[in-house]
Design an enzyme around this catalytic site. Structure first.
Site, PDB file in Angstrom:
ATOM      1  CG  HIS A 147     -82.962 -96.030  59.860  1.00 42.78           C
ATOM      2  ND1 HIS A 147     -83.561 -95.141  60.690  1.00 42.78           N
ATOM      3  CD2 HIS A 147     -82.936 -95.793  58.540  1.00 42.78           C
ATOM      4  CE1 HIS A 147     -84.195 -94.352  59.917  1.00 42.78           C
ATOM      5  NE2 HIS A 147     -83.872 -94.577  58.577  1.00 42.78           N
ATOM      6  CG  ASP A 179     -80.471 -96.861  50.964  1.00 43.51           C
ATOM      7  OD1 ASP A 179     -81.310 -96.369  49.936  1.00 43.51           O
ATOM      8  OD2 ASP A 179     -80.373 -95.943  51.764  1.00 43.51           O
TER       9      ASP A 179
HETATM   10  N1  CMC Z   1     -71.544-100.604  59.763  1.00 47.27           N
HETATM   11  C1  CMC Z   1     -70.965-100.728  60.903  1.00 47.27           C
HETATM   12  N2  CMC Z   1     -71.243-100.065  62.079  1.00 47.27           N
HETATM   13  C2  CMC Z   1     -72.161 -99.362  62.049  1.00 47.27           C
HETATM   14  C3  CMC Z   1     -72.874 -98.830  61.104  1.00 47.27           C
HETATM   15  C4  CMC Z   1     -72.684 -99.601  59.799  1.00 47.27           C
HETATM   16  N3  CMC Z   1     -73.479 -99.652  58.659  1.00 47.27           N
HETATM   17  N4  CMC Z   1     -73.955 -98.351  61.476  1.00 47.27           N
HETATM   18  C5  CMC Z   1     -73.844 -97.929  62.749  1.00 47.27           C
HETATM   19  N5  CMC Z   1     -72.674 -98.698  62.963  1.00 47.27           N
HETATM   20  C6  CMC Z   1     -72.269 -98.502  64.506  1.00 47.27           C
HETATM   21  C7  CMC Z   1     -71.437 -97.336  65.044  1.00 47.27           C
HETATM   22  O1  CMC Z   1     -70.114 -97.381  64.413  1.00 47.27           O
HETATM   23  C8  CMC Z   1     -71.851 -97.111  66.315  1.00 47.27           C
HETATM   24  O2  CMC Z   1     -70.780 -98.057  67.095  1.00 47.27           O
HETATM   25  P1  CMC Z   1     -70.413 -97.688  68.512  1.00 47.27           P
HETATM   26  O3  CMC Z   1     -71.415 -97.548  69.430  1.00 47.27           O
HETATM   27  O4  CMC Z   1     -69.404 -98.709  68.934  1.00 47.27           O
HETATM   28  O5  CMC Z   1     -69.590 -96.367  68.337  1.00 47.27           O
HETATM   29  C9  CMC Z   1     -73.202 -97.635  66.455  1.00 47.27           C
HETATM   30  O6  CMC Z   1     -73.093 -98.611  65.401  1.00 47.27           O
HETATM   31  C10 CMC Z   1     -74.270 -96.637  66.387  1.00 47.27           C
HETATM   32  O7  CMC Z   1     -73.884 -95.812  65.266  1.00 47.27           O
HETATM   33  P2  CMC Z   1     -74.334 -94.316  65.075  1.00 47.27           P
HETATM   34  O8  CMC Z   1     -73.352 -93.850  63.974  1.00 47.27           O
HETATM   35  O9  CMC Z   1     -74.071 -93.552  66.309  1.00 47.27           O
HETATM   36  O10 CMC Z   1     -75.848 -94.372  64.240  1.00 47.27           O
HETATM   37  P3  CMC Z   1     -76.318 -92.941  63.789  1.00 47.27           P
HETATM   38  O11 CMC Z   1     -77.871 -93.175  64.241  1.00 47.27           O
HETATM   39  O12 CMC Z   1     -75.743 -91.813  63.854  1.00 47.27           O
HETATM   40  O13 CMC Z   1     -76.191 -93.336  62.091  1.00 47.27           O
HETATM   41  C11 CMC Z   1     -76.537 -94.223  59.869  1.00 47.27           C
HETATM   42  C12 CMC Z   1     -77.265 -94.061  61.161  1.00 47.27           C
HETATM   43  C13 CMC Z   1     -77.823 -94.781  58.806  1.00 47.27           C
HETATM   44  C14 CMC Z   1     -76.074 -93.017  59.510  1.00 47.27           C
HETATM   45  C15 CMC Z   1     -75.517 -95.337  59.945  1.00 47.27           C
HETATM   46  O14 CMC Z   1     -76.104 -96.591  60.661  1.00 47.27           O
HETATM   47  C16 CMC Z   1     -74.821 -95.746  58.673  1.00 47.27           C
HETATM   48  O15 CMC Z   1     -73.806 -94.899  58.675  1.00 47.27           O
HETATM   49  N6  CMC Z   1     -75.131 -96.840  58.016  1.00 47.27           N
HETATM   50  C17 CMC Z   1     -74.527 -96.763  56.560  1.00 47.27           C
HETATM   51  C18 CMC Z   1     -75.351 -95.890  55.553  1.00 47.27           C
HETATM   52  C19 CMC Z   1     -76.680 -96.330  55.276  1.00 47.27           C
HETATM   53  O16 CMC Z   1     -76.928 -97.342  54.882  1.00 47.27           O
HETATM   54  N7  CMC Z   1     -77.483 -95.298  55.118  1.00 47.27           N
HETATM   55  C20 CMC Z   1     -78.886 -95.331  54.810  1.00 47.27           C
HETATM   56  C21 CMC Z   1     -79.970 -95.189  55.833  1.00 47.27           C
HETATM   57  S1  CMC Z   1     -81.641 -95.629  55.385  1.00 47.27           S
HETATM   58  C22 CMC Z   1     -82.037 -94.474  54.192  1.00 47.27           C
HETATM   59  C23 CMC Z   1     -82.266 -93.125  54.714  1.00 47.27           C
HETATM   60  O17 CMC Z   1     -83.135 -92.893  55.319  1.00 47.27           O
HETATM   61  O18 CMC Z   1     -81.471 -92.241  54.208  1.00 47.27           O
END
Ligand code: CMC
Length: 431
Positions: free
Chosen positions: A309, A366
């Site tokens: 998140h 989720d």
């Molecule tokens: N699986 C594997 N690696 C992950 C994941 C994941 N679900 N989420 C983040 N990471 C890694 C990412 O690759 C990055 O690694 P590095 O630092 O080595 O490059 C690090 O963790 C930080 O991730 P980020 O993409 O910079 O984080 P963000 O804040 O931009 O993204 C997120 C947040 C929710 C989009 C992401 O965690 C994600 O894609 N999760 C899966 C989708 C999901 O479950 N979404 C629902 C969110 S809660 C409901 C809502 O509020 O909508």
């Protein structure tokens, strides 16, 4: 709130220093007020996905992502899910305080008596393919409400804003249920005023004209809780979309429709559908290590859906509440879902894995919601629609809060241009 604190920024090329005011909220990090930065320094800030930017002031929802805290108008999400109802939380978000008995009665009446949609709206549905994703239908039909309710489109009139807010909260479950019925080829079911918000929603989704339908208390309690858990989440992608659309003085139905489109993405509300698809793909506990490795592999686009998140660097408190009710719901319904075993083991392994621990990736709301919704009998394509039903209250409340501010200015981010510098046009024969 204004403070005496300041922040000094130095231009290392010229040696000039600029003093910026610092504002304090009631809780959470202070913010550096950069509103005059461009006028004074000729520079913009660069923060493409808003990781360090507060886009507005808000009194609705407070999140402390490090501690895993979520509060609406000061009340913790755990307190609200334990003691309140979705409609009471809706009133709290919209009006700022919990209602007394008379206020609750009036609000309940206002929502209940707006649940019917214009009969003409039924014909909208017939223009969509039966196999359309319900979120596609939601975007179109909710935006289309502006064509039916002309008497509540004056955004400068507080009474009309209130009527629009009530209409949206009241009609969204009706439209959501219609999308489900349409996909199944079943007749639309009209709302019933003697039922609660959650009961009525389940009735419209699951009843059939051919036989009586009795709403289960277990299901309606679970649905009410799920709606509360999704009601608001401060300035997430869809809420920011609603605010940005509203800043151009667009009508509220158009604004909420824009929120629905943003919510649809798998990184946001679409994740609940994606979690089930992922659990099914993994299939059995012995394949989990393979998928954990895929999630860690930077050359593989696969991510563990339902994990991570932007704000929570601790357990998402909503996931905690859902995890607890998941067992209860499945037990009472007598459902044994093998995917639940995969989910539990996946959570256990991921929470111990160095990659997830280091990045503070915990299960989010989720992760468990899809399993409960599936057990309740909802088709997977409806999961994100259910998120939208709950979140409409947050979108409407945030829009209302923005409209009540002294000055509404259009939102207009700037950019760092990285395209070609000026060049001369070349005739097509010479290219
Ligand atoms: N699986 C594997 N690696 C992950 C994941 C994941 N679900 N989420 C983040 N990471 C890694 C990412 O690759 C990055 O690694 P590095 O630092 O080595 O490059 C690090 O963790 C930080 O991730 P980020 O993409 O910079 O984080 P963000 O804040 O931009 O993204 C997120 C947040 C929710 C989009 C992401 O965690 C994600 O894609 N999760 C899966 C989708 C999901 O479950 N979404 C629902 C969110 S809660 C409901 C809502 O509020 O909508």
């Amino acid at each position: 709130m204004k403070t005496d604190k300041t922040f000094t920024l130095k231009n290392d090329q010229t040696g000039e220093e600029f003093t910026l005011p610092v504002l304090d909220g009631v809780e959470g990090p202070s913010v550096i007020d950069v509103r005059k930065l461009y006028a004074e320094t000729g520079h913009f800030t660069f923060d493409p996905s808003y990781t360090s930017t507060a886009s507005c002031k808000s009194r609705l929802t407070f999140i402390d992502g490090d501690k895993g805290i979520l509060r609406h108008r000061g009340y913790t999400i755990e307190e609200l899910t334990d003691n309140s109802t979705f409609l009471e939380v809706a009133y709290l978000l919209l009006e700022g305080d919990l209602p007394n008995k008379d206020q609750m009665k009036e609000f309940d009446h206002n929502i209940t008596y707006h649940t019917l949609v214009h009969e003409q709206l039924h014909t909208f549905f017939r223009g969509f393919r039966r196999d359309a994703h319900p979120m596609a239908i939601m975007c179109g039909v909710v935006g289309g409400l502006a064509a039916f309710y002309h008497d509540s489109l004056d955004i400068w009139d507080p009474k009309q804003r209130e009527i629009s807010a009530h209409r949206l909260i009241a009609k969204i479950p009706t439209i959501a249920a219609m999308t489900m019925k349409y996909a199944m080829g079943q007749p639309f079911v009209y709302p019933r005023n003697d039922l609660t918000y959650a009961e009525n929603f389940l009735h419209m989704c699951f009843a059939l004209p051919a036989e009586p339908y009795k709403v289960s208390k277990t299901l309606s309690d679970a649905m009410d809780k799920i709606l509360i858990l999704h009601a608001d989440h401060e300035q997430n992608a869809s809420t920011s979309t609603v605010r940005l659309a509203g800043s151009s003085q667009a009508n509220p139905f158009a604004c909420i429709s824009s929120g629905i489109t943003s919510l649809w993405g798998p990184a946001h509300g679409g994740a609940n559908q994606a979690v089930l698809a992922m659990l099914r793909e993994i299939g059995s506990v012995d394949r989990i290590p393979e998928y954990i490795e895929k999630a860690k592999d930077k050359d593989d686009p696969f991510r563990l859906m339902g994990f991570g998140h932007r704000v929570y660097k601790n357990m998402d408190p909503r996931a905690g509440v859902l995890k607890a009710s998941c067992d209860a719901v499945l037990d009472e319904l007598g459902v044994t879902d093998p995917l639940l075993a995969v989910a539990r083991e996946l959570e256990k392994i991921a929470l111990q894995d160095e990659y997830f621990v280091q990045r503070k990736l915990f299960p989010n709301v989720d992760f468990y919601s899809g399993i409960i919704l599936k057990a309740m009998g909802f088709p997977e394509e409806m999961f994100t629609v259910l998120f939208a039903v709950g979140r409409t209250v947050g979108w409407v409340s945030q829009w209302k809060e923005m409209m009540e501010e002294q000055s509404l200015r259009i939102g207009r981010p700037r950019q760092l241009y990285t395209g070609p510098a000026k060049r001369d046009y070349v005739d097509i024969d010479k290219r």
